[in-house]
Design a protein around this motif. Structure first.
Motif, PDB file in Angstrom:
ATOM      1  N   PRO A   1      51.216  42.832  39.960  1.00 30.64           N
ATOM      2  CA  PRO A   1      51.019  42.736  38.595  1.00 30.64           C
ATOM      3  C   PRO A   1      49.612  41.963  38.017  1.00 30.64           C
ATOM      4  O   PRO A   1      49.479  41.079  38.483  1.00 30.64           O
ATOM      5  CB  PRO A   1      52.380  42.332  38.057  1.00 30.64           C
ATOM      6  CG  PRO A   1      53.280  41.937  39.161  1.00 30.64           C
ATOM      7  CD  PRO A   1      52.302  42.109  40.633  1.00 30.64           C
ATOM      8  N   ILE A   2      49.183  42.452  37.158  1.00 26.76           N
ATOM      9  CA  ILE A   2      47.808  41.938  36.712  1.00 26.76           C
ATOM     10  C   ILE A   2      48.313  40.339  35.950  1.00 26.76           C
ATOM     11  O   ILE A   2      47.592  39.522  35.889  1.00 26.76           O
ATOM     12  CB  ILE A   2      47.384  42.764  35.789  1.00 26.76           C
ATOM     13  CG1 ILE A   2      46.575  44.026  36.365  1.00 26.76           C
ATOM     14  CG2 ILE A   2      46.099  42.181  35.032  1.00 26.76           C
ATOM     15  CD1 ILE A   2      45.821  44.918  35.479  1.00 26.76           C
ATOM     16  N   GLN A   3      49.476  40.525  35.190  1.00 24.63           N
ATOM     17  CA  GLN A   3      49.830  39.367  34.465  1.00 24.63           C
ATOM     18  C   GLN A   3      49.965  38.038  35.363  1.00 24.63           C
ATOM     19  O   GLN A   3      50.209  37.049  34.760  1.00 24.63           O
ATOM     20  CB  GLN A   3      51.016  39.517  33.697  1.00 24.63           C
ATOM     21  CG  GLN A   3      52.392  39.823  34.356  1.00 24.63           C
ATOM     22  CD  GLN A   3      52.466  41.569  34.619  1.00 24.63           C
ATOM     23  OE1 GLN A   3      51.759  42.105  34.646  1.00 24.63           O
ATOM     24  NE2 GLN A   3      53.850  41.797  34.707  1.00 24.63           N
ATOM     25  N   VAL A   4      50.059  38.136  36.595  1.00 28.72           N
ATOM     26  CA  VAL A   4      50.237  37.140  37.443  1.00 28.72           C
ATOM     27  C   VAL A   4      48.981  36.070  37.414  1.00 28.72           C
ATOM     28  O   VAL A   4      49.088  34.793  37.598  1.00 28.72           O
ATOM     29  CB  VAL A   4      50.425  37.464  39.144  1.00 28.72           C
ATOM     30  CG1 VAL A   4      50.228  36.344  40.169  1.00 28.72           C
ATOM     31  CG2 VAL A   4      51.746  38.219  39.278  1.00 28.72           C
ATOM     32  N   PHE A   5      47.895  36.626  37.306  1.00 32.06           N
ATOM     33  CA  PHE A   5      46.633  35.833  37.575  1.00 32.06           C
ATOM     34  C   PHE A   5      46.478  34.794  35.983  1.00 32.06           C
ATOM     35  O   PHE A   5      46.142  33.685  36.165  1.00 32.06           O
ATOM     36  CB  PHE A   5      45.419  36.698  37.528  1.00 32.06           C
ATOM     37  CG  PHE A   5      45.573  37.269  38.773  1.00 32.06           C
ATOM     38  CD1 PHE A   5      45.121  36.454  39.997  1.00 32.06           C
ATOM     39  CD2 PHE A   5      45.901  38.850  39.003  1.00 32.06           C
ATOM     40  CE1 PHE A   5      45.274  37.345  41.328  1.00 32.06           C
ATOM     41  CE2 PHE A   5      45.904  39.282  40.169  1.00 32.06           C
ATOM     42  CZ  PHE A   5      45.592  38.649  41.441  1.00 32.06           C
ATOM     43  N   PRO A   6      46.826  35.570  35.085  1.00 31.06           N
ATOM     44  CA  PRO A   6      46.828  34.657  33.777  1.00 31.06           C
ATOM     45  C   PRO A   6      47.774  33.541  33.916  1.00 31.06           C
ATOM     46  O   PRO A   6      47.631  32.605  33.320  1.00 31.06           O
ATOM     47  CB  PRO A   6      46.723  35.429  32.455  1.00 31.06           C
ATOM     48  CG  PRO A   6      46.422  36.827  32.908  1.00 31.06           C
ATOM     49  CD  PRO A   6      46.763  36.898  34.534  1.00 31.06           C
ATOM     50  N   PHE A   7      48.944  33.958  34.253  1.00 32.17           N
ATOM     51  CA  PHE A   7      50.024  33.003  34.544  1.00 32.17           C
ATOM     52  C   PHE A   7      49.752  31.766  35.409  1.00 32.17           C
ATOM     53  O   PHE A   7      50.191  30.708  35.108  1.00 32.17           O
ATOM     54  CB  PHE A   7      51.333  33.449  34.947  1.00 32.17           C
ATOM     55  CG  PHE A   7      52.463  32.932  35.129  1.00 32.17           C
ATOM     56  CD1 PHE A   7      53.280  32.493  33.781  1.00 32.17           C
ATOM     57  CD2 PHE A   7      53.011  32.522  36.387  1.00 32.17           C
ATOM     58  CE1 PHE A   7      54.451  31.780  33.878  1.00 32.17           C
ATOM     59  CE2 PHE A   7      54.069  31.535  36.549  1.00 32.17           C
ATOM     60  CZ  PHE A   7      54.792  31.263  35.432  1.00 32.17           C
TER      61      PHE A   7
ATOM     62  N   GLU B   1      40.015  30.370  31.325  1.00 33.91           N
ATOM     63  CA  GLU B   1      40.559  30.855  32.626  1.00 33.91           C
ATOM     64  C   GLU B   1      41.462  32.065  32.840  1.00 33.91           C
ATOM     65  O   GLU B   1      41.532  32.848  33.652  1.00 33.91           O
ATOM     66  CB  GLU B   1      40.922  29.698  33.497  1.00 33.91           C
ATOM     67  CG  GLU B   1      40.012  28.615  33.782  1.00 33.91           C
ATOM     68  CD  GLU B   1      40.611  27.410  34.247  1.00 33.91           C
ATOM     69  OE1 GLU B   1      41.752  27.447  34.944  1.00 33.91           O
ATOM     70  OE2 GLU B   1      39.859  26.336  34.364  1.00 33.91           O
ATOM     71  N   GLY B   2      42.393  32.140  31.698  1.00 38.57           N
ATOM     72  CA  GLY B   2      43.487  33.292  31.737  1.00 38.57           C
ATOM     73  C   GLY B   2      42.608  34.558  31.458  1.00 38.57           C
ATOM     74  O   GLY B   2      42.920  35.514  32.268  1.00 38.57           O
ATOM     75  N   MET B   3      41.657  34.530  30.538  1.00 37.62           N
ATOM     76  CA  MET B   3      41.016  35.540  30.109  1.00 37.62           C
ATOM     77  C   MET B   3      40.158  35.979  31.480  1.00 37.62           C
ATOM     78  O   MET B   3      39.853  37.289  31.559  1.00 37.62           O
ATOM     79  CB  MET B   3      39.878  35.488  28.941  1.00 37.62           C
ATOM     80  CG  MET B   3      39.080  36.391  28.619  1.00 37.62           C
ATOM     81  SD  MET B   3      38.111  36.023  27.146  1.00 37.62           S
ATOM     82  CE  MET B   3      36.891  34.816  27.642  1.00 37.62           C
ATOM     83  N   GLU B   4      39.492  35.128  32.011  1.00 36.91           N
ATOM     84  CA  GLU B   4      38.432  35.508  33.212  1.00 36.91           C
ATOM     85  C   GLU B   4      39.277  35.900  34.136  1.00 36.91           C
ATOM     86  O   GLU B   4      38.613  36.399  35.214  1.00 36.91           O
ATOM     87  CB  GLU B   4      37.339  34.447  33.346  1.00 36.91           C
ATOM     88  CG  GLU B   4      36.537  33.757  32.266  1.00 36.91           C
ATOM     89  CD  GLU B   4      35.393  34.745  32.205  1.00 36.91           C
ATOM     90  OE1 GLU B   4      35.027  35.756  33.099  1.00 36.91           O
ATOM     91  OE2 GLU B   4      34.851  34.957  31.186  1.00 36.91           O
ATOM     92  N   SER B   5      40.511  35.472  34.538  1.00 33.95           N
ATOM     93  CA  SER B   5      41.300  35.740  35.769  1.00 33.95           C
ATOM     94  C   SER B   5      41.414  37.259  36.074  1.00 33.95           C
ATOM     95  O   SER B   5      41.429  37.505  37.288  1.00 33.95           O
ATOM     96  CB  SER B   5      42.513  35.022  35.577  1.00 33.95           C
ATOM     97  OG  SER B   5      43.503  35.730  34.615  1.00 33.95           O
ATOM     98  N   VAL B   6      41.553  37.986  35.157  1.00 32.04           N
ATOM     99  CA  VAL B   6      41.792  39.394  35.271  1.00 32.04           C
ATOM    100  C   VAL B   6      40.408  40.184  36.197  1.00 32.04           C
ATOM    101  O   VAL B   6      40.423  40.508  37.421  1.00 32.04           O
ATOM    102  CB  VAL B   6      41.961  40.204  34.472  1.00 32.04           C
ATOM    103  CG1 VAL B   6      42.320  41.876  34.884  1.00 32.04           C
ATOM    104  CG2 VAL B   6      43.453  39.752  33.924  1.00 32.04           C
ATOM    105  N   ILE B   7      39.163  39.956  35.425  1.00 28.88           N
ATOM    106  CA  ILE B   7      38.196  40.249  36.208  1.00 28.88           C
ATOM    107  C   ILE B   7      37.724  39.455  37.179  1.00 28.88           C
ATOM    108  O   ILE B   7      37.219  40.202  38.359  1.00 28.88           O
ATOM    109  CB  ILE B   7      36.863  39.960  35.081  1.00 28.88           C
ATOM    110  CG1 ILE B   7      37.245  41.133  34.073  1.00 28.88           C
ATOM    111  CG2 ILE B   7      35.436  40.261  35.516  1.00 28.88           C
ATOM    112  CD1 ILE B   7      36.106  41.356  33.061  1.00 28.88           C
ATOM    113  N   GLY B   8      38.153  38.340  37.244  1.00 26.04           N
ATOM    114  CA  GLY B   8      37.786  37.489  38.501  1.00 26.04           C
ATOM    115  C   GLY B   8      38.139  37.653  39.776  1.00 26.04           C
ATOM    116  O   GLY B   8      37.757  37.347  40.830  1.00 26.04           O
TER     117      GLY B   8
END
Length: 177
Positions: A61-67, A43-50
């Motif tokens: 910040p992009i790192q919010v979604f994997p967090f 899910e962390g990997m897919e969160s940026v594209i999703g």
């Protein structure tokens, strides 16, 4: 995870005759922890594209979604622990005082999941086929990590190979609590 644990229990305890005492608790601790790791990573990997539509419109910040994926799956994992504790109580497994050290194991695992999800999420933007390789790598890593078996089952001359698996320490530590 509980359904998969039931299947693994039948296969390993009844078919392969694994001699681990209280194997259901042993295996449930491993499968719940593995589900936490694998789901958080995926899910962390897919969160940026999703969430690319949000990322491209709102400056954040992009790192919010994997967090968020890591925190959500950590909460799910913590909510599944009562199932593990109940099965331990039903099978007569005693709890050790070192159970209070579980957060010391979970915090580094959380940050490992978060970091890997973040790195793989950014890499997935550039390499779309990465999700397929990660899926295969997770399957291989599942069997290389002592999730369903004790590392004592590995022949002594090959046991040193588990030291190269960063997850082996986490899973053996969680089960020994």
């Amino acid at each position: 995870p509980v359904c998969m644990a039931s299947i693994y229990y039948v296969v390993f305890k009844k078919v392969f005759k694994v001699k681990e005492e209280n194997y259901i608790v042993f295996m449930l601790a491993g499968t719940l922890s593995w589900s936490y790791f694998a789901q958080t990573l995926t899910e962390g990997m897919e969160s940026v594209i999703g969430n690319w539509a949000i990322i491209s419109k709102v400056p954040m910040p992009i790192q919010v979604f994997p967090f968020v994926a890591a925190v959500t799956n950590l909460i799910n994992y913590l909510l599944s622990l009562p199932v593990l504790f109940a099965s331990a109580l039903l099978t007569g497994v005693s709890f050790h005082a070192c159970l209070i050290l579980l957060p010391l194991i979970m915090v580094p695992l959380f940050f490992l999941n978060y970091a890997l999800g973040w790195i793989l999420g950014i890499a997935l933007v550039y390499f779309q086929d990465l999700r397929h390789f990660i899926s295969i790598a997770l399957q291989i890593l599942f069997f290389l990590t002592p999730v369903l078996y004790d590392e004592a089952m590995i022949p002594a001359r090959y046991r040193w190979l588990t030291y190269f698996n960063p997850l082996a320490l986490y899973f053996t530590s969680i089960r020994k609590m």
